[in-house]
Scaffold this motif. Structure first.
Motif, short mmCIF file in Angstrom:
data_model
loop_
_atom_site.label_atom_id
_atom_site.label_comp_id
_atom_site.label_asym_id
_atom_site.label_seq_id
_atom_site.Cartn_x
_atom_site.Cartn_y
_atom_site.Cartn_z
N ASP A 1 0.86 -1.18 0.00
CA ASP A 1 0.00 0.00 0.00
C ASP A 1 0.90 1.24 0.00
OD1 ASP A 1 -1.70 2.21 0.77
OD2 ASP A 1 -3.17 0.72 1.41
N ALA A 2 1.33 1.62 -1.21
CA ALA A 2 2.40 2.61 -1.34
C ALA A 2 1.95 4.04 -1.07
CB ALA A 2 3.00 2.52 -2.75
N PHE A 3 0.63 4.29 -1.02
CA PHE A 3 0.17 5.63 -0.70
C PHE A 3 0.02 5.85 0.80
CE2 PHE A 3 -0.95 5.07 -5.15
CZ PHE A 3 -0.33 6.20 -5.68
N ASN A 4 0.37 4.84 1.59
CA ASN A 4 0.61 5.04 3.02
C ASN A 4 2.09 4.94 3.35
OD1 ASN A 4 -1.94 5.63 3.92
ND2 ASN A 4 -2.03 3.97 5.42
N ARG B 1 -8.77 8.21 2.34
CA ARG B 1 -8.29 7.01 3.02
C ARG B 1 -9.08 6.68 4.29
NH1 ARG B 1 -3.31 4.15 1.66
NH2 ARG B 1 -5.13 2.94 1.04
N SER B 2 -9.88 7.59 4.75
CA SER B 2 -10.77 7.41 5.91
C SER B 2 -10.04 6.76 7.09
CB SER B 2 -12.03 6.64 5.49
OG SER B 2 -11.70 5.32 5.05
N ASN B 3 -10.48 5.61 7.53
CA ASN B 3 -9.91 5.02 8.75
C ASN B 3 -8.50 4.49 8.58
OD1 ASN B 3 -11.02 2.89 7.09
ND2 ASN B 3 -10.75 1.48 8.81
N LEU B 4 -7.97 4.51 7.36
CA LEU B 4 -6.60 4.04 7.13
C LEU B 4 -5.61 5.19 7.03
CD1 LEU B 4 -7.30 1.24 4.49
CD2 LEU B 4 -7.08 1.03 6.98
N THR C 1 -5.94 -0.16 -3.47
CA THR C 1 -7.03 0.81 -3.52
C THR C 1 -6.80 1.93 -2.51
OG1 THR C 1 -8.31 -0.51 -1.97
CG2 THR C 1 -8.73 -0.85 -4.32
N LEU C 2 -7.14 3.14 -2.89
CA LEU C 2 -7.09 4.25 -1.94
C LEU C 2 -8.19 4.11 -0.90
CD1 LEU C 2 -6.47 7.29 -4.34
CD2 LEU C 2 -4.78 6.04 -2.96
N THR C 3 -9.28 3.46 -1.26
CA THR C 3 -10.40 3.30 -0.34
C THR C 3 -10.17 2.13 0.60
OG1 THR C 3 -11.57 1.94 -1.95
CG2 THR C 3 -12.04 4.30 -1.95
N SER C 4 -10.78 2.21 1.75
CA SER C 4 -10.70 1.14 2.75
C SER C 4 -11.76 0.08 2.50
CB SER C 4 -10.90 1.73 4.15
OG SER C 4 -11.06 0.72 5.12
N HIS D 1 -5.15 -7.12 3.08
CA HIS D 1 -6.59 -6.92 3.01
C HIS D 1 -7.17 -6.63 4.39
CE1 HIS D 1 -7.23 -8.18 -1.19
NE2 HIS D 1 -6.24 -9.05 -0.98
N ASP D 2 -6.40 -6.92 5.42
CA ASP D 2 -6.88 -6.72 6.80
C ASP D 2 -5.70 -6.25 7.64
OD1 ASP D 2 -8.72 -6.73 8.85
OD2 ASP D 2 -8.41 -8.83 9.36
#
Length: 468
Positions: free
Chosen positions: A62-65, A82-85, A369-372, A324-325
């Motif tokens: 997850d390279a955008f984190n 990214r909401s909760n992430l 994905t950027l979304t959680s 994924h988790d």
């Protein structure tokens, strides 16, 4: 008839040697793919003392984190998407003094202080929003299904392979490191130790038409247990085994071939072991598998002359990035291991006086994905990677870091924050190959899709990534 203990040992050695081979990992560690292909060089390569080190972050980082926009307006966009992430803005490791063409400042994941230090020493750069591509892809073309897409897009097995082959339109088992080796070793006698050294066993990236990988572990080359542990029993077993190796079986080609390969494997092990014995390191490496593997890579590069190498390639595989988790916890732990290992490796290269001849880079199956999805992220496409070395123009983010908004507001978002790459892996690989010594006018032979991308992409250009 009764047997003495010694007679029993000698007579059973033939049976037990197979078990010793399995324990030792002494089945042949170098396998050159068989092919009737012409062994003329594919490309011309200037012979220089250089090494390319590839670390595959296996599973999809997850390279955008990992690389996060930190200036207020851009961070707020990141946080909303990214909401909760989303990482806390105050915890990001600020990359002081750098901002991109869009005025963005950046921070690193808080688990990466060594990478921050290397970035600020100008020894490490990031490459933004990169991924396997055949041609540039437009969002509208993607939606009307007329885009020329990589096979198995967002599939682990396919994207893992495409990063190694740079041929995303095909499913092949030859990689560009292997093609480099084919060219450097074309029509030459088999080298004592191949220039392609793997810390991850057989792999596609180092397979050519007639080249393969020489596999080692974080402890070095692997030989026969009975030869490595000098006790009375092993001496007796070894004596009997050596007699077996010297047998000829003209009517049993399988056995003859196996014994020949085993003899070669053991001989190569001895050569590798002796070549590295004099290379000592003061740099302290962490007790993780990745750090210990990179320690062995540093020693192998320093021992290149003793191994009869000019150029070398190395393949490492750090598994476990399919988050994924539990993304926040698990990625943080793994980025910490990666950051420490990179810092220690670069320090060791400086200590050994070989830092100018090594470029290290990472790749990963795909961005995410950027979304959680609730507590993690799913498979994506474009992501960020890094390149490290004294010859890298560090302290920069190359390529075009994308907007992190969603939907119609983002021309690269094809759904759930899956981003179309703005750089093809071929463009990065072309720069690495040029530094390695490949002639510029022959890059298309290594990377046939390179011609589909403009020589200069403005914000996406990598032309200044590595010093000539």
């Amino acid at each position: 008839m009764s047997l003495s203990r010694r007679q029993f040992i000698r007579s059973s050695a033939q049976v037990t040697v197979a078990a010793n081979l399995a324990i030792a990992g002494a089945a042949p560690v170098y396998s050159a793919p068989s092919s009737s292909a012409n062994k003329n060089p594919l490309v011309s390569i200037k012979p220089e003392s250089k090494a390319l080190v590839f670390i595959m972050l296996d599973g999809g980082n997850d390279a955008f984190n990992m690389l996060v926009p930190s200036s207020n307006s851009h961070y707020q966009e990141y946080k909303k998407t990214r909401s909760n992430l989303a990482l806390d803005q105050s915890e990001l490791l600020s990359l002081n003094g750098f901002k991109d063409q869009d005025g963005r400042h950046f921070g690193l994941h808080p688990s990466m202080p060594e990478v921050k230090h290397l970035f600020e020493q100008n020894k490490l750069a990031f490459v933004a929003n990169i991924g396997p591509m055949i041609t540039p892809v437009d969002k509208s073309l993607f939606y009307n299904q007329s885009a020329n897409l990589p096979l198995g897009l967002m599939s682990h097995s396919d994207q893992f392979k495409h990063w190694q082959t740079a041929r995303p339109e095909l499913r092949i088992n030859r990689g560009w490191f292997g093609l480099l080796s084919d060219s450097l070793q074309a029509n030459q006698a088999s080298p004592r130790i191949p220039m392609n050294i793997s810390l991850a066993g057989n792999n596609i990236m180092q397979n050519g038409f007639h080249s393969g990988a020489y596999s080692i572990t974080d402890e070095g080359s692997v030989g026969l247990v009975i030869n490595e542990v000098p006790n009375q029993l092993n001496k007796l077993l070894l004596k009997n085994f050596e007699a077996s190796l010297n047998q000829n079986y003209p009517n049993d080609p399988f056995r003859q071939s196996y014994l020949s390969m085993t003899r070669q494997s053991q001989a190569q092990h001895q050569l590798f072991k002796e070549a590295l014995e004099g290379t000592k390191l003061k740099t302290q490496f962490s007790n993780t598998e990745l750090s210990q593997q990179l320690r062995k890579v540093a020693q192998s590069i320093k021992s290149a002359k003793a191994l009869d190498h000019k150029q070398q390639t190395f393949f490492l595989r750090y598994i476990g990035w399919d988050h994924h988790d539990e993304l926040l916890n698990n990625q943080g732990k793994m980025l910490k291991v990666l950051s420490k290992a990179l810092g220690e490796f670069q320090q060791s290269l400086d200590e050994l006086g070989i830092a100018d001849q090594v470029v290290t880079f990472t790749g990963s199956d795909f961005g995410r994905t950027l979304t959680s999805n609730g507590n993690g992220t799913d498979h994506g496409w474009g992501g960020n990677t890094l390149v490290m070395g004294n010859q890298v123009r560090g302290g920069q983010v190359f390529g075009q870091y994308p907007k992190l908004s969603l939907g119609k507001d983002n021309p690269l978002d094809i759904g759930d924050g899956v981003l179309i790459p703005t750089l093809a892996t071929d463009e990065l690989y072309a720069e690495l190959a040029l530094w390695f010594g490949v002639e510029k006018n022959q890059l298309d032979l290594l990377f046939p899709n390179l011609k589909n991308f403009p020589a200069k992409l403005g914000k996406g250009s990598l032309k200044a990534l590595i010093r000539a």
